[in-house]
Scaffold this motif. Structure first.
Motif, PDB file in Angstrom:
ATOM      1  N   PHE A 582       1.841   5.962  -5.754  1.00 55.76           N
ATOM      2  CA  PHE A 582       3.037   6.057  -5.874  1.00 55.76           C
ATOM      3  C   PHE A 582       2.918   6.999  -7.069  1.00 55.76           C
ATOM      4  O   PHE A 582       2.730   8.364  -7.447  1.00 55.76           O
ATOM      5  CB  PHE A 582       3.343   4.524  -6.592  1.00 55.76           C
ATOM      6  N   LEU A 583       4.680   7.563  -7.206  1.00 57.18           N
ATOM      7  CA  LEU A 583       5.296   8.493  -7.308  1.00 57.18           C
ATOM      8  C   LEU A 583       5.276   8.182  -9.334  1.00 57.18           C
ATOM      9  O   LEU A 583       5.320   7.180  -9.616  1.00 57.18           O
ATOM     10  CB  LEU A 583       6.804   8.925  -7.825  1.00 57.18           C
ATOM     11  N   THR A 584       4.618   9.086  -9.279  1.00 58.07           N
ATOM     12  CA  THR A 584       3.960   8.995 -11.489  1.00 58.07           C
ATOM     13  C   THR A 584       5.094  10.686 -11.845  1.00 58.07           C
ATOM     14  O   THR A 584       5.173  11.212 -11.016  1.00 58.07           O
ATOM     15  CB  THR A 584       2.404   9.607 -11.211  1.00 58.07           C
ATOM     16  N   TYR A 585       4.784  10.338 -13.556  1.00 60.37           N
ATOM     17  CA  TYR A 585       5.547  11.085 -13.842  1.00 60.37           C
ATOM     18  C   TYR A 585       4.934  12.778 -14.004  1.00 60.37           C
ATOM     19  O   TYR A 585       4.764  13.878 -14.649  1.00 60.37           O
ATOM     20  CB  TYR A 585       5.783  10.578 -15.208  1.00 60.37           C
ATOM     21  N   HIS A 586       3.430  12.737 -13.478  1.00 57.90           N
ATOM     22  CA  HIS A 586       2.432  13.541 -14.331  1.00 57.90           C
ATOM     23  C   HIS A 586       2.658  14.448 -12.329  1.00 57.90           C
ATOM     24  O   HIS A 586       1.819  15.877 -13.021  1.00 57.90           O
ATOM     25  CB  HIS A 586       0.902  12.846 -14.345  1.00 57.90           C
ATOM     26  N   GLU A 587       2.460  14.285 -11.855  1.00 55.01           N
ATOM     27  CA  GLU A 587       2.734  14.773 -10.659  1.00 55.01           C
ATOM     28  C   GLU A 587       3.874  15.638 -10.631  1.00 55.01           C
ATOM     29  O   GLU A 587       4.616  15.707 -10.736  1.00 55.01           O
ATOM     30  CB  GLU A 587       2.311  14.285  -9.125  1.00 55.01           C
ATOM     31  N   PRO A 588       3.914  16.923  -9.556  1.00 50.69           N
ATOM     32  CA  PRO A 588       4.386  17.852  -9.503  1.00 50.69           C
ATOM     33  C   PRO A 588       6.233  17.214  -9.327  1.00 50.69           C
ATOM     34  O   PRO A 588       7.163  17.481  -9.549  1.00 50.69           O
ATOM     35  CB  PRO A 588       3.917  19.499  -8.767  1.00 50.69           C
ATOM     36  N   MET A 589       5.709  17.009  -8.369  1.00 54.52           N
ATOM     37  CA  MET A 589       7.365  16.147  -7.646  1.00 54.52           C
ATOM     38  C   MET A 589       7.810  15.621  -8.867  1.00 54.52           C
ATOM     39  O   MET A 589       9.301  15.506  -8.569  1.00 54.52           O
ATOM     40  CB  MET A 589       6.989  15.447  -6.847  1.00 54.52           C
ATOM     41  N   GLY A 590       6.754  15.003  -9.679  1.00 53.38           N
ATOM     42  CA  GLY A 590       7.733  13.907 -10.735  1.00 53.38           C
ATOM     43  C   GLY A 590       8.047  14.423 -11.633  1.00 53.38           C
ATOM     44  O   GLY A 590       9.199  13.919 -12.422  1.00 53.38           O
ATOM     45  N   ILE A 591       6.972  15.335 -11.881  1.00 54.97           N
ATOM     46  CA  ILE A 591       7.826  16.179 -13.621  1.00 54.97           C
ATOM     47  C   ILE A 591       9.113  16.317 -12.853  1.00 54.97           C
ATOM     48  O   ILE A 591      10.371  17.081 -13.185  1.00 54.97           O
ATOM     49  CB  ILE A 591       6.929  17.278 -13.852  1.00 54.97           C
ATOM     50  N   SER A 597      16.591  15.611 -13.737  1.00 52.13           N
ATOM     51  CA  SER A 597      17.851  13.945 -13.682  1.00 52.13           C
ATOM     52  C   SER A 597      18.388  14.350 -15.981  1.00 52.13           C
ATOM     53  O   SER A 597      19.040  14.016 -15.913  1.00 52.13           O
ATOM     54  CB  SER A 597      16.508  12.565 -13.583  1.00 52.13           C
ATOM     55  N   ILE A 598      17.276  14.900 -15.653  1.00 52.69           N
ATOM     56  CA  ILE A 598      17.359  15.037 -17.573  1.00 52.69           C
ATOM     57  C   ILE A 598      18.957  15.455 -17.641  1.00 52.69           C
ATOM     58  O   ILE A 598      19.094  15.910 -18.356  1.00 52.69           O
ATOM     59  CB  ILE A 598      16.322  14.923 -19.127  1.00 52.69           C
ATOM     60  N   GLY A 647       6.671   6.334 -11.814  1.00 51.65           N
ATOM     61  CA  GLY A 647       6.126   4.969 -12.229  1.00 51.65           C
ATOM     62  C   GLY A 647       5.192   4.394 -11.705  1.00 51.65           C
ATOM     63  O   GLY A 647       6.308   4.261 -10.002  1.00 51.65           O
ATOM     64  N   ARG A 648       4.372   3.235 -11.383  1.00 55.03           N
ATOM     65  CA  ARG A 648       4.372   2.331 -11.281  1.00 55.03           C
ATOM     66  C   ARG A 648       5.265   1.267 -11.680  1.00 55.03           C
ATOM     67  O   ARG A 648       5.567   0.593 -12.163  1.00 55.03           O
ATOM     68  CB  ARG A 648       2.859   1.877 -12.288  1.00 55.03           C
ATOM     69  N   PRO A 649       5.486   0.601  -9.825  1.00 52.10           N
ATOM     70  CA  PRO A 649       6.473  -0.929  -9.994  1.00 52.10           C
ATOM     71  C   PRO A 649       6.236  -1.330 -10.509  1.00 52.10           C
ATOM     72  O   PRO A 649       4.358  -2.189 -10.711  1.00 52.10           O
ATOM     73  CB  PRO A 649       6.430  -0.723  -8.121  1.00 52.10           C
ATOM     74  N   THR A 650       6.740  -2.497 -10.687  1.00 58.14           N
ATOM     75  CA  THR A 650       6.455  -3.156 -12.027  1.00 58.14           C
ATOM     76  C   THR A 650       7.817  -4.062 -11.846  1.00 58.14           C
ATOM     77  O   THR A 650       8.964  -3.844 -11.074  1.00 58.14           O
ATOM     78  CB  THR A 650       6.611  -3.379 -13.502  1.00 58.14           C
ATOM     79  N   PRO A 805       7.242   8.444   4.668  1.00 57.61           N
ATOM     80  CA  PRO A 805       6.265   8.181   4.042  1.00 57.61           C
ATOM     81  C   PRO A 805       5.581   8.177   2.894  1.00 57.61           C
ATOM     82  O   PRO A 805       5.967   8.731   2.155  1.00 57.61           O
ATOM     83  CB  PRO A 805       5.429   8.961   4.981  1.00 57.61           C
ATOM     84  N   GLY A 806       5.168   6.630   2.605  1.00 57.17           N
ATOM     85  CA  GLY A 806       4.707   6.412   1.556  1.00 57.17           C
ATOM     86  C   GLY A 806       5.951   6.542   0.269  1.00 57.17           C
ATOM     87  O   GLY A 806       6.768   6.492  -0.043  1.00 57.17           O
ATOM     88  N   LYS A 807       5.263   7.551  -0.424  1.00 60.50           N
ATOM     89  CA  LYS A 807       6.296   7.716  -2.180  1.00 60.50           C
ATOM     90  C   LYS A 807       7.303   8.832  -2.080  1.00 60.50           C
ATOM     91  O   LYS A 807       7.910   8.332  -2.669  1.00 60.50           O
ATOM     92  CB  LYS A 807       4.789   8.514  -3.043  1.00 60.50           C
ATOM     93  N   PHE A 808       7.055   9.484  -1.149  1.00 58.23           N
ATOM     94  CA  PHE A 808       8.448  10.031  -0.187  1.00 58.23           C
ATOM     95  C   PHE A 808       9.216   9.490   0.066  1.00 58.23           C
ATOM     96  O   PHE A 808      10.524  10.000   0.511  1.00 58.23           O
ATOM     97  CB  PHE A 808       7.712  10.973   0.759  1.00 58.23           C
ATOM     98  N   THR A 809       9.185   8.446   0.092  1.00 58.07           N
ATOM     99  CA  THR A 809      10.223   7.048   0.143  1.00 58.07           C
ATOM    100  C   THR A 809      10.964   7.096  -0.843  1.00 58.07           C
ATOM    101  O   THR A 809      12.332   7.114  -1.093  1.00 58.07           O
ATOM    102  CB  THR A 809       9.783   5.612   0.464  1.00 58.07           C
TER     103      THR A 809
END
Length: 873
Positions: A582-591, A597-598, A647-650, A805-809
């Protein structure tokens, strides 16, 4: 009570007399045309039991011309083993005659003939026994025929008798499963288990040692054919394959025997089953030893594993270590004195005794020759020879197997006859009328026989006339230069129909060495590979190919799929957990997306502060400061919205991300729609007659924004109430599990997008229509550009969203949000900020035509820069 018993005895005598008269009447109406001239051992008795044994094991054929009476049958190959079976029958009958508790005052007689191990001769013997006997010294009141028959050792011979002879038959060594068919053979019984059970025992042995590729040799008769068929059906259940099937028979010419030997030599099996009687197998055994064909593990049927003739050191060279099943053994000590008392001098006319004497003693008795001649002459005896000190295996009565079956057969018949003669426990003196009984009555009582003999063995028959299955496992071992039949285990059936095999593996002597031989057509597939059937070969012959992705194979040769949460490793021998993605804050794309966004939110706040600070300037006043602040606030929320996608979906983040996205953009486009309407109505204000334009003030603008946003709120509330978004796992990817938010309702999701699109299209149309307004109202062109960018972004979003595909969606959705938000922010507010900071002198109520052109050129530069950074927009 005494009177009643005496009456019962009288009634019994009357019945027997009636049967005797009926028998005399029947036989008096028939004329005996002739008899076969056959040698026999016989004794007079009240009830005669017939016996047929293969005392000689082969027939010397004669050509018949059918022009004269056939000659006496000549046989050769005296079989000590079969002669002992015949002697056991005589021994048991004499023992019963001495027993006062069994058939009291009724004597048993016997007549024993030779079958020469031939179905044809067996049938002759059976007909001879069943026909009228003359010249035997039997006396009135009537001439007896046999009331029961003990026969035969071979299944083919027993089949010949069972289909033709009336009196019931008890076999001691016929094991063909076909004889258990009560519809065809209602009067057949046996004291040896059926091959049905032996096939199960042999199959259990093969399965126990893991042999999957074996050869089979059977005799060309009912015993061999049915035995191998039953064995094949059993082992196929365990995946065992038969590599070849050879056929032998004692009468086969040498070329047929040689073909079987060549078949064995050219095969790649390590284990061979021989389902053959000893007489049929012996010629092949000699040829195998002659050609030194060794290294095979032999599995034997009960017909030859304990036979004396092949159990020699010479045969051990090729057949040593053979494993097989035999029936239960028993020691009968009283039999030894009986056997050692056999002598040709007691009755010079006794059949078979002279041939026996010559083989055991080594000389011929000094008396006139009767019977078939022996195979060789070793001189004439002196008359002083004795058998008391003979060490021949013939006199070893400690491990009797088939001989013990004969013993049980005689006693079973005696108990059935006792139940028929004495309907009650009789203590009275027995009468001796004619004792010829309808065979069906004897069969009825024999079916219900159940007794314990003097050795503690229960003797009884099941509904098919078979005894309970029980076998010993025999291993050929060489001890002190002699072949020993060592018992190493047991196989028995239980009351519930199950079977139990117990074997002492550590005591087995293998022909191939100390280790258990392996016999497979193809080696076991390594881990990670599966079996692939070879075309045209049995199922045991296969290639090994790697398992497909997502499946593993341990040692079964079959690939099994991993569970949904797992995937196969590189070796395909273990399932490992799939990578959670899943898309996380720690990977380059998430960062990167977080920073953008900020940054967008920060620019929105800065722009708000600029508008508040310069709210009194003409540029701010001309752009409707209230709606601009609403628009900037909504853009601020739009820039923060992507943070809920990372982040992890809830459960809460899934509901928040989609509803926040829908509401913030609905508010944003509503503000733009309000600004567009303001621009249009501002031109209409110049016409005094237009009352609608005059009444469209700040209050009406707020109502438009609130109403348009309220519709989106209703859609989102219904979405969350009926089928809300929820966290979901996507398993469609091979090596990973994608955690994403399932929209719950696709209709609601596209309704939210569609509603935003409707607002955007309306704003675009109105702004496009207002593009040619006077120069001082140039905001319509900015709205047109911003709406074009917004619509272009979201139109391209849909195919990109579906195909990613995957988190790229999720990344595509965030990119669309940020791109459209930046497009609105830059298109709507960058030109005004440019005037405020870069051209403050132009911030007046009147804007010249030249300034407008400069402003548009600046906007175009900013727009081109934006498009170069975001080519998908």
């Amino acid at each position: 009570m005494h009177t009643f018993s005496q009456c019962s005895t009288n009634m019994q005598i009357y019945n027997l007399v009636f049967l005797c008269v009926l028998h005399i009447d029947i036989i008096s109406s028939c004329e005996l045309l002739g008899q076969f001239d056959m040698l026999s051992l016989s004794r007079v008795g009240d009830i005669i039991i017939g016996g047929i044994f293969p005392v000689f094991n082969r027939e010397v054929s004669h050509m018949s011309t059918f022009e004269s009476k056939p000659q006496r049958v000549t046989c050769a190959g005296f079989d000590l083993r079969a002669f002992r079976w015949a002697q056991m029958m005589i021994f048991a009958i004499e023992e019963i005659n001495r027993d006062s508790s069994l058939l009291s005052n009724i004597s048993l007689g016997y007549e024993i003939l030779d079958s020469c191990a031939s179905p044809t001769i067996t049938l002759r013997a059976a007909l001879t026994l069943a026909s009228r006997s003359e010249g035997k010294g039997w006396t009135p009141p009537c001439l007896p025929t046999i009331s029961a028959l003990i026969a035969e050792s071979g299944s083919s011979q027993s089949l010949a008798i069972a289909t033709t002879l009336g009196p019931f038959q008890v076999s001691y060594f016929s094991t063909c499963a076909c004889l258990s068919n009560r519809a065809r053979f209602p009067t057949f019984f046996r004291t040896i288990p059926s091959d049905y059970f032996q096939a199960k025992a042999l199959a259990a042995l093969v399965r126990h040692f893991g042999w999957e590729w074996i050869g089979a040799i059977h005799s060309d008769n009912d015993y061999g054919r049915n035995g191998v068929l039953a064995f094949t059906q059993e082992v196929k259940k365990f995946g065992v394959c038969i590599a070849f099937v050879g056929t032998v028979l004692r009468t086969y010419p040498e070329d047929k025997i040689l073909r079987v030997v060549e078949m064995i030599k050219h095969s790649n099996v390590e284990v061979i089953l021989a389902f053959v009687p000893e007489g049929d197998f012996y010629p092949l055994m000699k040829e195998i030893v002659k050609q030194n064909v060794t290294g095979f593990q032999w599995i034997a049927s009960e017909a030859w594993i304990t036979a004396t003739r092949p159990s020699t050191p010479e045969m051990y060279q090729a057949f040593g270590g053979a494993l097989g099943f035999v029936v239960q053994k028993m020691a009968i000590p009283n039999l030894n004195p009986f056997l050692t008392a056999i002598s040709p001098y007691k009755d010079p006319n006794a059949a078979f005794v002279k041939e026996f004497w010559e083989i055991i003693v080594g000389c011929r008795p000094a008396s006139p020759e009767i019977g078939a001649s022996a195979e060789k002459t070793n001189g004439t005896c002196t008359g002083n020879e004795t058998l008391l000190n003979s060490q021949d295996v013939f006199f070893n009565v400690s491990e009797l197997r088939v001989t013990y079956n004969v013993y049980k057969a005689v006693y079973a018949i005696a108990h059935a006859l006792h139940q028929l003669v004495f309907c009650k426990a009789a203590g009275e003196e027995a009468a001796r009328p004619c004792t010829v009984f309808p065979f069906l009555q004897v069969t009825y009582h024999l079916q219900r026989v159940k007794f314990m003999n003097q050795f503690g063995d229960y003797v009884f028959f099941d509904e098919n006339g078979d005894p309970p299955a029980s076998y010993d496992i025999i291993n050929w071992q060489l001890e002190n230069g002699q072949v020993r039949h060592v018992t190493l285990g047991h196989f028995a059936s239980s009351a519930n129909g199950e079977y139990r095999l117990s074997i002492q593996e550590e005591r087995i002597v293998w022909r191939t060495g100390k280790n258990v031989p392996t016999s497979v057509c193809s080696d076991v597939c390594k881990k990670g590979t599966r079996k692939a059937q070879m075309k045209g070969k049995p199922t045991c012959c296969f290639d090994c190919i790697p398992c497909a992705d997502g499946t593993i194979a341990n040692s079964t040769g079959k690939c099994t799929p991993c569970l949904q949460e797992y995937w196969s490793n590189q070796r395909k021998d273990e399932c490992v957990p799939k990578k959670i993605e899943f898309l996380t804050y720690h990977e380059p794309m998430g960062i990167a997306l977080t920073i953008v966004s900020i940054l967008g939110a920060f620019l929105s706040l800065v722009t708000v502060m600029v508008f508040i600070h310069y709210r009194e300037t003409p540029v701010i006043k001309a752009s409707n400061s209230e709606l601009s602040c609403f628009l900037l606030f909504s853009l601020f929320l739009c820039f923060l919205c992507p943070l809920t996608f990372i982040g992890r979906p809830t459960v809460w983040t899934c509901m928040l991300r989609h509803t926040t996205f829908g509401l913030t953009f609905a508010l944003c486009i509503s503000c733009i729609l309000g600004k567009t309407i303001v621009v249009v109505t501002a031109f209409k204000v110049t016409q005094p007659s237009n009352k609608v334009a005059i009444k469209f003030g700040p209050a009406q603008q707020r109502v438009i924004v609130c109403c348009c946003t309220l519709i989106q709120i209703v859609i989102c509330v219904l979405w969350l109430k009926l089928n809300p978004p929820f966290p979901d796992k996507v398993f469609k990817y091979n090596k990973k599990i994608v955690l994403e938010c399932n929209t719950g309702s696709e209709v609601a999701f596209y309704a939210v997008l569609g509603y935003i699109g409707v607002l955007a299209v309306i704003s675009l149309v109105l702004a496009f229509l207002a593009r040619k307004l006077p120069d001082n109202f140039n905001e319509a062109k900015l709205i047109t550009f911003s709406m074009l960018i917004f619509c272009a972004v979201w139109i391209t979003f849909i195919p990109a969203y579906v195909s990613s595909p995957g988190k790229f969606t999720v990344a595509v959705e965030i990119f669309a949000i940020l791109s459209s938000a930046f497009g609105l922010l830059i298109c709507m507010f960058a030109p005004k900020c440019y005037i405020i900071f870069m051209r403050p002198e132009k911030n007046t109520k009147k804007i010249s035509k030249d300034f407008q052109n400069i402003l548009i050129s600046v906007f175009k530069e900013i727009l081109n820069c934006f498009l170069s950074l975001h080519p998908t927009g």
